[in-house]
Design a protein around this motif. Structure first.
Motif, PDB file in Angstrom:
ATOM      1  N   HIS A 140       0.849  -1.192   0.000  1.00 21.11           N
ATOM      2  CA  HIS A 140       0.000   0.000   0.000  1.00 21.11           C
ATOM      3  C   HIS A 140       0.887   1.245   0.000  1.00 21.11           C
ATOM      4  O   HIS A 140       2.092   1.151   0.188  1.00 21.11           O
ATOM      5  N   CYS A 141       0.260   2.367  -0.223  1.00 23.57           N
ATOM      6  CA  CYS A 141       0.955   3.653  -0.143  1.00 23.57           C
ATOM      7  C   CYS A 141       0.446   4.386   1.083  1.00 23.57           C
ATOM      8  O   CYS A 141      -0.717   4.239   1.454  1.00 23.57           O
ATOM      9  N   ARG A 142       1.331   5.164   1.699  1.00 22.85           N
ATOM     10  CA  ARG A 142       0.955   5.887   2.910  1.00 22.85           C
ATOM     11  C   ARG A 142       1.214   7.372   2.700  1.00 22.85           C
ATOM     12  O   ARG A 142       2.278   7.767   2.253  1.00 22.85           O
ATOM     13  N   LEU A 143       0.207   8.154   3.030  1.00 25.85           N
ATOM     14  CA  LEU A 143       0.320   9.610   3.020  1.00 25.85           C
ATOM     15  C   LEU A 143       0.159  10.076   4.454  1.00 25.85           C
ATOM     16  O   LEU A 143      -0.832   9.738   5.102  1.00 25.85           O
ATOM     17  N   ARG A 144       1.148  10.801   4.953  1.00 27.13           N
ATOM     18  CA  ARG A 144       1.060  11.370   6.300  1.00 27.13           C
ATOM     19  C   ARG A 144       1.262  12.872   6.188  1.00 27.13           C
ATOM     20  O   ARG A 144       2.238  13.328   5.598  1.00 27.13           O
ATOM     21  N   VAL A 145       0.333  13.605   6.763  1.00 28.68           N
ATOM     22  CA  VAL A 145       0.452  15.056   6.824  1.00 28.68           C
ATOM     23  C   VAL A 145       0.575  15.430   8.292  1.00 28.68           C
ATOM     24  O   VAL A 145      -0.267  15.051   9.110  1.00 28.68           O
ATOM     25  N   VAL A 146       1.655  16.150   8.614  1.00 28.63           N
ATOM     26  CA  VAL A 146       1.888  16.583   9.995  1.00 28.63           C
ATOM     27  C   VAL A 146       1.488  18.051  10.083  1.00 28.63           C
ATOM     28  O   VAL A 146       2.077  18.907   9.418  1.00 28.63           O
ATOM     29  N   PHE A 147       0.470  18.317  10.892  1.00 30.32           N
ATOM     30  CA  PHE A 147      -0.062  19.666  11.043  1.00 30.32           C
ATOM     31  C   PHE A 147       0.496  20.328  12.301  1.00 30.32           C
ATOM     32  O   PHE A 147       0.810  19.645  13.270  1.00 30.32           O
ATOM     33  N   LEU A 148       0.568  21.640  12.278  1.00 32.07           N
ATOM     34  CA  LEU A 148       0.870  22.434  13.462  1.00 32.07           C
ATOM     35  C   LEU A 148      -0.460  23.001  13.940  1.00 32.07           C
ATOM     36  O   LEU A 148      -1.286  23.448  13.141  1.00 32.07           O
ATOM     37  N   ALA A 149      -0.684  22.962  15.257  1.00 33.85           N
ATOM     38  CA  ALA A 149      -1.961  23.439  15.796  1.00 33.85           C
ATOM     39  C   ALA A 149      -1.735  24.065  17.160  1.00 33.85           C
ATOM     40  O   ALA A 149      -0.667  23.938  17.759  1.00 33.85           O
ATOM     41  N   GLU A 150      -2.763  24.763  17.611  1.00 34.69           N
ATOM     42  CA  GLU A 150      -2.773  25.282  18.983  1.00 34.69           C
ATOM     43  C   GLU A 150      -4.165  25.055  19.557  1.00 34.69           C
ATOM     44  O   GLU A 150      -5.150  24.972  18.819  1.00 34.69           O
ATOM     45  N   PRO A 151      -4.252  24.916  20.876  1.00 32.12           N
ATOM     46  CA  PRO A 151      -5.562  24.651  21.470  1.00 32.12           C
ATOM     47  C   PRO A 151      -6.487  25.861  21.331  1.00 32.12           C
ATOM     48  O   PRO A 151      -6.030  27.007  21.375  1.00 32.12           O
ATOM     49  N   LEU A 152      -7.777  25.589  21.165  1.00 31.96           N
ATOM     50  CA  LEU A 152      -8.749  26.679  21.131  1.00 31.96           C
ATOM     51  C   LEU A 152      -8.852  27.337  22.503  1.00 31.96           C
ATOM     52  O   LEU A 152      -9.078  28.533  22.604  1.00 31.96           O
ATOM     53  N   ASP A 153      -8.675  26.531  23.543  1.00 30.54           N
ATOM     54  CA  ASP A 153      -8.724  27.021  24.915  1.00 30.54           C
ATOM     55  C   ASP A 153      -7.440  26.594  25.620  1.00 30.54           C
ATOM     56  O   ASP A 153      -7.244  25.408  25.896  1.00 30.54           O
ATOM     57  N   GLY A 154      -6.557  27.532  25.898  1.00 32.00           N
ATOM     58  CA  GLY A 154      -5.279  27.238  26.547  1.00 32.00           C
ATOM     59  C   GLY A 154      -5.416  26.688  27.949  1.00 32.00           C
ATOM     60  O   GLY A 154      -4.472  26.093  28.475  1.00 32.00           O
ATOM     61  N   ASP A 155      -6.572  26.862  28.566  1.00 31.21           N
ATOM     62  CA  ASP A 155      -6.790  26.353  29.928  1.00 31.21           C
ATOM     63  C   ASP A 155      -7.447  24.970  29.948  1.00 31.21           C
ATOM     64  O   ASP A 155      -7.630  24.388  31.022  1.00 31.21           O
ATOM     65  N   ALA A 156      -7.796  24.440  28.776  1.00 26.99           N
ATOM     66  CA  ALA A 156      -8.461  23.135  28.722  1.00 26.99           C
ATOM     67  C   ALA A 156      -7.512  22.039  29.197  1.00 26.99           C
ATOM     68  O   ALA A 156      -6.329  22.039  28.870  1.00 26.99           O
ATOM     69  N   LEU A 157      -8.050  21.129  29.990  1.00 23.23           N
ATOM     70  CA  LEU A 157      -7.258  20.010  30.495  1.00 23.23           C
ATOM     71  C   LEU A 157      -7.333  18.839  29.522  1.00 23.23           C
ATOM     72  O   LEU A 157      -8.412  18.522  29.003  1.00 23.23           O
ATOM     73  N   PRO A 158      -6.207  18.166  29.287  1.00 23.85           N
ATOM     74  CA  PRO A 158      -6.223  17.000  28.398  1.00 23.85           C
ATOM     75  C   PRO A 158      -7.021  15.856  29.004  1.00 23.85           C
ATOM     76  O   PRO A 158      -7.252  15.801  30.220  1.00 23.85           O
ATOM     77  N   LYS A 159      -7.393  14.921  28.181  1.00 21.10           N
ATOM     78  CA  LYS A 159      -8.153  13.749  28.586  1.00 21.10           C
ATOM     79  C   LYS A 159      -7.376  12.936  29.627  1.00 21.10           C
ATOM     80  O   LYS A 159      -6.166  12.731  29.495  1.00 21.10           O
ATOM     81  N   SER A 160      -8.070  12.469  30.652  1.00 20.59           N
ATOM     82  CA  SER A 160      -7.410  11.693  31.703  1.00 20.59           C
ATOM     83  C   SER A 160      -8.081  10.344  31.958  1.00 20.59           C
ATOM     84  O   SER A 160      -7.593   9.558  32.757  1.00 20.59           O
ATOM     85  N   VAL A 161      -9.177  10.060  31.284  1.00 18.14           N
ATOM     86  CA  VAL A 161      -9.879   8.797  31.457  1.00 18.14           C
ATOM     87  C   VAL A 161      -9.624   7.930  30.217  1.00 18.14           C
ATOM     88  O   VAL A 161      -9.943   8.339  29.097  1.00 18.14           O
ATOM     89  N   PRO A 162      -9.035   6.739  30.394  1.00 19.17           N
ATOM     90  CA  PRO A 162      -8.747   5.867  29.256  1.00 19.17           C
ATOM     91  C   PRO A 162     -10.013   5.454  28.511  1.00 19.17           C
ATOM     92  O   PRO A 162     -11.065   5.267  29.102  1.00 19.17           O
ATOM     93  N   ASP A 163      -9.875   5.323  27.195  1.00 18.89           N
ATOM     94  CA  ASP A 163     -10.939   4.781  26.357  1.00 18.89           C
ATOM     95  C   ASP A 163     -10.293   4.108  25.152  1.00 18.89           C
ATOM     96  O   ASP A 163      -9.082   3.903  25.123  1.00 18.89           O
ATOM     97  N   TYR A 164     -11.079   3.775  24.166  1.00 11.85           N
ATOM     98  CA  TYR A 164     -10.586   3.073  22.989  1.00 11.85           C
ATOM     99  C   TYR A 164      -9.516   3.883  22.259  1.00 11.85           C
ATOM    100  O   TYR A 164      -8.596   3.326  21.675  1.00 11.85           O
ATOM    101  N   GLU A 165      -9.601   5.192  22.281  1.00 13.12           N
ATOM    102  CA  GLU A 165      -8.681   6.053  21.511  1.00 13.12           C
ATOM    103  C   GLU A 165      -7.303   6.176  22.137  1.00 13.12           C
ATOM    104  O   GLU A 165      -6.306   6.233  21.422  1.00 13.12           O
ATOM    105  N   SER A 166      -7.241   6.288  23.462  1.00  7.11           N
ATOM    106  CA  SER A 166      -5.958   6.471  24.156  1.00  7.11           C
ATOM    107  C   SER A 166      -6.118   6.254  25.651  1.00  7.11           C
ATOM    108  O   SER A 166      -7.231   6.197  26.166  1.00  7.11           O
ATOM    109  N   VAL A 167      -4.956   6.210  26.342  1.00  6.14           N
ATOM    110  CA  VAL A 167      -4.967   6.105  27.797  1.00  6.14           C
ATOM    111  C   VAL A 167      -5.220   7.489  28.397  1.00  6.14           C
ATOM    112  O   VAL A 167      -5.884   7.632  29.402  1.00  6.14           O
ATOM    113  N   GLY A 168      -4.704   8.514  27.727  1.00  7.76           N
ATOM    114  CA  GLY A 168      -4.858   9.885  28.200  1.00  7.76           C
ATOM    115  C   GLY A 168      -3.883  10.785  27.456  1.00  7.76           C
ATOM    116  O   GLY A 168      -3.255  10.363  26.484  1.00  7.76           O
TER     117      GLY A 168
END
Length: 173
Positions: A140-168
């Motif tokens: 197969h062929c793979r295309l990866r695009v690496v974006f630069l971003a910033e949070p919409l809310d600088g005070d927002a806390l990252p996820k801390s409860v594990p789920d299917y997507e990630s541990v946190g």
């Protein structure tokens, strides 16, 4: 019939000397005498000369390898310069948020979606850092695009409860 050298000459001649010619459909190709619905220059390029012999790319060739697209996000918090990392499952470690683009999804929207799903942070895309395209083991062929971003809310806390997507997720300096 044209010889190989005459065909190659016509193949090189068309884009050099007829690039501003009206885009009209040819009635009959001077090489194969077939009628074509395509523009003469397009027909000659894709059907004759090196492309016709498989020695150069042709728009008529279909690539059998599937393409998988991925969006990765380097998210930097402007207030303190911290970067967002996601803890993956099974002790794999910490990575930037990202994942596979779904079907007909727009790639920058996939970047925003993956960051929200994996890290719990809504982001604004501010740029593109890198675009990578490669064939992977002829499967197969793979295309990866690496974006630069910033949070919409600088005070927002990252996820801390594990789920299917990630541990946190965490902000790191």
């Amino acid at each position: 019939p044209y010889s190989t050298s005459e065909e190659d000459h016509l193949w090189e001649h068309m884009p050099l000397f007829h690039c501003n010619a009206r885009n009209v459909h040819c009635r009959h190709c001077p090489v194969c005498h077939r009628s074509s619905r395509k523009n003469m220059m397009v027909h000659v390029h894709n059907t004759h000369g090196p492309a016709g012999r498989g020695e150069a790319p042709s728009e008529n060739t279909t690539h059998a390898l599937p393409l998988y697209a991925f969006a990765l996000v380097v998210c930097r918090r402007p207030e303190d310069g911290a970067y967002l990392l996601v803890q993956e499952h099974a002790g794999i470690g910490y990575w930037v948020p990202g994942g596979r683009v779904d079907g007909a999804e727009v790639i920058y929207k996939a970047a925003k979606r993956e960051t929200l799903e994996e890290a719990g942070i809504a982001v604004r895309i501010t740029g593109v850092l890198n675009v990578q395209y490669s064939a992977v083991r002829d499967s197969h062929c793979r295309l990866r695009v690496v974006f630069l971003a910033e949070p919409l809310d600088g005070d927002a806390l990252p996820k801390s409860v594990p789920d299917y997507e990630s541990v946190g997720a965490v902000w790191v300096q």
